[in-house]
Write a protein that holds these residues in place. Structure first.
Motif, PDB file in Angstrom:
ATOM      1  N   TYR A  96      41.186  33.595  31.355  1.00 34.68           N
ATOM      2  CA  TYR A  96      39.726  33.508  31.501  1.00 34.68           C
ATOM      3  C   TYR A  96      39.154  32.477  30.520  1.00 34.68           C
ATOM      4  O   TYR A  96      38.359  31.609  30.897  1.00 34.68           O
ATOM      5  CB  TYR A  96      39.076  34.879  31.277  1.00 34.68           C
ATOM      6  N   LYS A 109      31.653  34.681  36.218  1.00 33.51           N
ATOM      7  CA  LYS A 109      32.940  35.386  36.265  1.00 33.51           C
ATOM      8  C   LYS A 109      33.408  35.507  37.717  1.00 33.51           C
ATOM      9  O   LYS A 109      34.605  35.392  37.994  1.00 33.51           O
ATOM     10  CB  LYS A 109      32.771  36.774  35.623  1.00 33.51           C
ATOM     11  N   ASP A 110      32.460  35.701  38.627  1.00 31.43           N
ATOM     12  CA  ASP A 110      32.822  35.797  40.054  1.00 31.43           C
ATOM     13  C   ASP A 110      33.510  34.523  40.527  1.00 31.43           C
ATOM     14  O   ASP A 110      34.486  34.565  41.271  1.00 31.43           O
ATOM     15  CB  ASP A 110      31.570  36.017  40.919  1.00 31.43           C
ATOM     16  N   GLU A 113      37.004  34.424  39.248  1.00 27.92           N
ATOM     17  CA  GLU A 113      37.854  35.361  39.998  1.00 27.92           C
ATOM     18  C   GLU A 113      38.189  34.796  41.385  1.00 27.92           C
ATOM     19  O   GLU A 113      39.318  34.890  41.852  1.00 27.92           O
ATOM     20  CB  GLU A 113      37.161  36.714  40.107  1.00 27.92           C
ATOM     21  N   GLU A 117      41.810  33.956  42.999  1.00 25.11           N
ATOM     22  CA  GLU A 117      42.238  34.493  44.300  1.00 25.11           C
ATOM     23  C   GLU A 117      42.720  33.376  45.219  1.00 25.11           C
ATOM     24  O   GLU A 117      43.715  33.524  45.926  1.00 25.11           O
ATOM     25  CB  GLU A 117      41.101  35.277  44.954  1.00 25.11           C
ATOM     26  N   SER A 122      45.960  37.612  41.408  1.00 30.65           N
ATOM     27  CA  SER A 122      44.959  38.686  41.424  1.00 30.65           C
ATOM     28  C   SER A 122      44.207  38.713  40.091  1.00 30.65           C
ATOM     29  O   SER A 122      44.817  38.865  39.033  1.00 30.65           O
ATOM     30  CB  SER A 122      45.676  40.017  41.657  1.00 30.65           C
ATOM     31  N   PRO A 123      42.865  38.557  40.134  1.00 29.77           N
ATOM     32  CA  PRO A 123      42.092  38.535  38.877  1.00 29.77           C
ATOM     33  C   PRO A 123      42.315  39.786  38.039  1.00 29.77           C
ATOM     34  O   PRO A 123      42.386  39.698  36.802  1.00 29.77           O
ATOM     35  CB  PRO A 123      40.638  38.445  39.335  1.00 29.77           C
ATOM     36  N   LYS A 124      42.455  40.923  38.701  1.00 33.66           N
ATOM     37  CA  LYS A 124      42.646  42.190  37.970  1.00 33.66           C
ATOM     38  C   LYS A 124      43.865  42.107  37.066  1.00 33.66           C
ATOM     39  O   LYS A 124      43.881  42.613  35.949  1.00 33.66           O
ATOM     40  CB  LYS A 124      42.874  43.330  38.971  1.00 33.66           C
ATOM     41  N   ILE A 125      44.898  41.471  37.561  1.00 36.47           N
ATOM     42  CA  ILE A 125      46.148  41.392  36.804  1.00 36.47           C
ATOM     43  C   ILE A 125      46.156  40.203  35.842  1.00 36.47           C
ATOM     44  O   ILE A 125      46.675  40.305  34.734  1.00 36.47           O
ATOM     45  CB  ILE A 125      47.353  41.281  37.780  1.00 36.47           C
ATOM     46  N   ASN A 128      43.079  38.459  32.066  1.00 38.06           N
ATOM     47  CA  ASN A 128      43.237  38.616  30.612  1.00 38.06           C
ATOM     48  C   ASN A 128      44.662  38.381  30.114  1.00 38.06           C
ATOM     49  O   ASN A 128      44.963  38.679  28.950  1.00 38.06           O
ATOM     50  CB  ASN A 128      42.734  39.994  30.176  1.00 38.06           C
TER      51      ASN A 128
END
Ligand SMILES: Nc1ncnc2c1ncn2[C@@H]1O[C@H](COP(=O)(O)OP(=O)(O)OP(=O)(O)O)[C@@H](O)[C@H]1O
Length: 247
Positions: A96, A109-110, A113, A117, A122-125, A128
């Motif tokens: 990030y 941030k969107d 992300e 994608e 995957s942004p979740k993974i 950070n």
């Protein structure tokens, strides 16, 4: 337009690039094609103005201005970017932070992300995770592609963009190449694989630091297949430059 005019580059008396002239028009997709050792990466480094890659002779122009003496930072500021064959690591920086230039880049941030994608992370993974040796080479390459999506540089030199990335992801890389051309940028794909060049419109075929052919990519690929695939003396160029009609 980015233009190389009669550029040569010598190392220890050996001509790695020999009188190269190339033109890259904004919004058009280019490939620089050639076998291993043809001089493709060297052209990328010379265009990017890396230390030790100043042309021995010839000039580089950006929109008519002579940038031959610009260093790498000045060229980056002018809108030229190089995606390395082996992308760099930045220990201590999260993806990030890296993608937002430490918060200096005006993106939400969107948007970050969404860029992740688009390159299949995957942004979740990944958001950070650190841009260090814990990321695989292919993942680092994807992070670089996400960075291009967010920064939108004018000229993007992609050195072997598919190396280290699985074959299934060729479509993803081609989508990023299309994205660059769609915002009016110029993707310049350096590759020794014809599959990677197919999505471009114009190609230069290199051999032993010389241009063998230039024109519509499909025709240049045909010449690459006819000459280079059957060549029993790789990187000994045929004597004259092949011109393709209908450029
Ligand atoms: N500093 C150097 N000293 C001597 N020879 C060099 C140097 N840098 C590059 N070369 C040679 O110049 C030629 C072109 O190298 P370059 O890396 O540009 O090729 P390439 O087309 O990108 O190859 P590849 O597809 O294998 O990445 C090669 O024969 C290489 O060994």
């Amino acid at each position: 337009m980015l233009e190389l005019r009669n550029v040569s580059h010598e190392v220890s008396g050996k001509k790695i690039l020999n009188n190269i002239s190339m033109k890259f028009i904004s919004g058009r997709k280019y490939a620089i094609l050639g076998t291993n050792g043809a001089g493709k990466s060297t052209i990328g480094y010379v265009m990017m103005g890396l230390d030790g890659y100043k042309p021995t002779s010839g000039q580089i122009f950006l929109n008519g201005n002579d940038i031959t003496n610009f260093n790498v930072f000045e060229r980056a500021k002018a809108g030229i970017t190089l995606m390395w064959q082996e992308p760099a690591r930045y220990d201590g920086l999260t993806i990030y932070t890296y993608l937002t230039l430490g918060g200096k880049l005006d993106v939400t941030k969107d948007e970050v992300e969404e860029a992740l994608e688009k390159v299949g992370l995957s942004p979740k993974i990944y958001l950070n995770r650190f841009v260090d040796k814990s990321l695989s080479g292919g993942e680092r390459k994807r992070v670089e592609l996400a960075s291009i999506i967010l920064l939108k540089p004018k000229f993007v030199i992609l050195d072997e963009p598919d190396s280290g990335i699985d074959l299934m992801s060729l479509d993803m890389i081609n989508q990023v190449i299309d994205f660059i051309a769609d915002y009016g940028g110029t993707p310049i794909v350096i590759t020794h694989r014809e599959e990677m060049a197919y999505n471009t419109e114009e190609a230069y075929l290199l051999c032993a630091g010389k241009i063998l052919a230039n024109g519509e990519t499909k025709q240049v690929i045909q010449i690459f297949k006819n000459i280079c695939d059957t060549c029993d003396h790789p990187n000994s160029p045929v004597s004259k430059e092949l011109k393709i009609d209908g450029r």
